[in-house]
Write a protein that holds these residues in place. Structure first.
Motif, short mmCIF file in Angstrom:
data_model
loop_
_atom_site.label_atom_id
_atom_site.label_comp_id
_atom_site.label_asym_id
_atom_site.label_seq_id
_atom_site.Cartn_x
_atom_site.Cartn_y
_atom_site.Cartn_z
N MET A 17 0.84 -1.20 0.00
CA MET A 17 0.00 0.00 0.00
C MET A 17 0.87 1.25 0.00
N PHE A 18 1.92 1.25 0.84
CA PHE A 18 2.81 2.40 0.92
C PHE A 18 3.48 2.65 -0.44
N GLY A 19 3.92 1.59 -1.09
CA GLY A 19 4.55 1.73 -2.40
C GLY A 19 3.63 2.37 -3.43
N HIS A 20 2.38 1.94 -3.43
CA HIS A 20 1.42 2.52 -4.38
C HIS A 20 1.12 3.98 -4.02
N LEU A 21 0.95 4.27 -2.74
CA LEU A 21 0.69 5.66 -2.35
C LEU A 21 1.89 6.56 -2.67
N ALA A 22 3.09 6.07 -2.43
CA ALA A 22 4.29 6.87 -2.74
C ALA A 22 4.34 7.20 -4.23
N ALA A 23 4.00 6.22 -5.07
CA ALA A 23 3.98 6.47 -6.52
C ALA A 23 2.90 7.48 -6.89
N LEU A 24 1.75 7.38 -6.24
CA LEU A 24 0.66 8.32 -6.49
C LEU A 24 1.09 9.74 -6.09
N PHE A 25 1.66 9.90 -4.91
CA PHE A 25 2.11 11.22 -4.46
C PHE A 25 3.23 11.75 -5.35
N GLU A 26 4.07 10.87 -5.85
CA GLU A 26 5.17 11.29 -6.72
C GLU A 26 4.63 11.97 -7.98
N THR A 27 3.48 11.51 -8.49
CA THR A 27 2.91 12.15 -9.69
C THR A 27 2.52 13.60 -9.41
N LEU A 30 5.18 15.21 -4.80
CA LEU A 30 5.20 15.15 -3.34
C LEU A 30 5.96 13.89 -2.92
N GLU A 31 6.63 13.96 -1.77
CA GLU A 31 7.37 12.82 -1.28
C GLU A 31 6.65 12.24 -0.06
N LEU A 32 6.30 10.99 -0.16
CA LEU A 32 5.69 10.30 0.96
C LEU A 32 6.82 9.73 1.82
N ILE A 59 4.13 13.82 4.59
CA ILE A 59 4.24 14.23 3.19
C ILE A 59 5.10 15.48 3.13
N TRP A 60 6.12 15.44 2.27
CA TRP A 60 7.03 16.57 2.13
C TRP A 60 7.07 17.04 0.68
#
Length: 189
Positions: A17-27, A30-32, A59-60
């Motif tokens: 889940m974290f990996g998918h959210l990090a990829a989503l925020f990257e678009t 944003l850095e998760l 989130i940064w």
């Protein structure tokens, strides 16, 4: 039942889940950094039991905190960061990104998921018993039982979706183990 097997399953689910959210925020540029997930049961099914917001994630953006830490550390107006996160995500087609991530998975450095297969407790395990006997004769104290099984290591280069994890569970009981005589579990290596 809450035990080591469920904990390993939740660990695997959380990492993916974290990996998918990090990829989503990257678009959204944003850095998760990290986050927490709370799970519960809906009948027999494990479900996410908490929201996914800047209150539960760090989130940064370019080293600036846009999450609850702004409030915790008195770094300014927490709503400013929340609004920036919302604006950046709203500028993305989050639905399309999420759909792509579920279908293709978010790319990652290779990681290994292990399927451990052992004989059921009530099944005779002659190899395990032979090892047990040798260890006892060698003076190993406190040994109660030895189970001999197999370890199947599966290496992935994409985070698994919930559907992928469900598929793995089905395959575990049909391909990797015989559920009549073996118990099995998946976990991160």
């Amino acid at each position: 039942e809450v035990g080591p097997s469920l904990i390993r399953k939740l660990e695997l689910l959380s990492v993916n889940m974290f990996g998918h959210l990090a990829a989503l925020f990257e678009t959204a540029q944003l850095e998760l950094i990290d986050g927490k997930f709370e799970f519960g049961f809906l009948g027999q099914q494990v479900v996410l039991g908490d929201e996914i917001t800047p209150d539960t994630l760090r989130i940064w953006k370019d080293g600036r905190r846009l999450d609850k830490d702004v409030f915790r550390h008195d770094l300014g107006d927490v709503m400013t960061g929340y609004q920036e996160v919302e604006q950046r995500l709203s500028a993305q087609d989050v639905g399309a990104v999420a759909k792509r991530l579920v279908q293709q998975g978010a790319a990652t450095d290779p990681y290994t998921v292990v399927c451990e297969v052992l004989p059921q407790d009530e099944v005779l395990d002659p190899e395990g018993q032979a090892i047990f006997d040798v260890l006892k004769q060698s003076g190993v104290r406190g040994l109660e039982q030895v189970k001999l099984g197999k370890r199947v290591a599966l290496q992935f280069n994409r985070f698994l979706s919930g559907q992928d994890l469900d598929q793995l569970e089905k395959l575990g009981s049909h391909l990797l183990a015989n559920p009549l005589i073996q118990q099995w579990q998946f976990y991160l290596d």
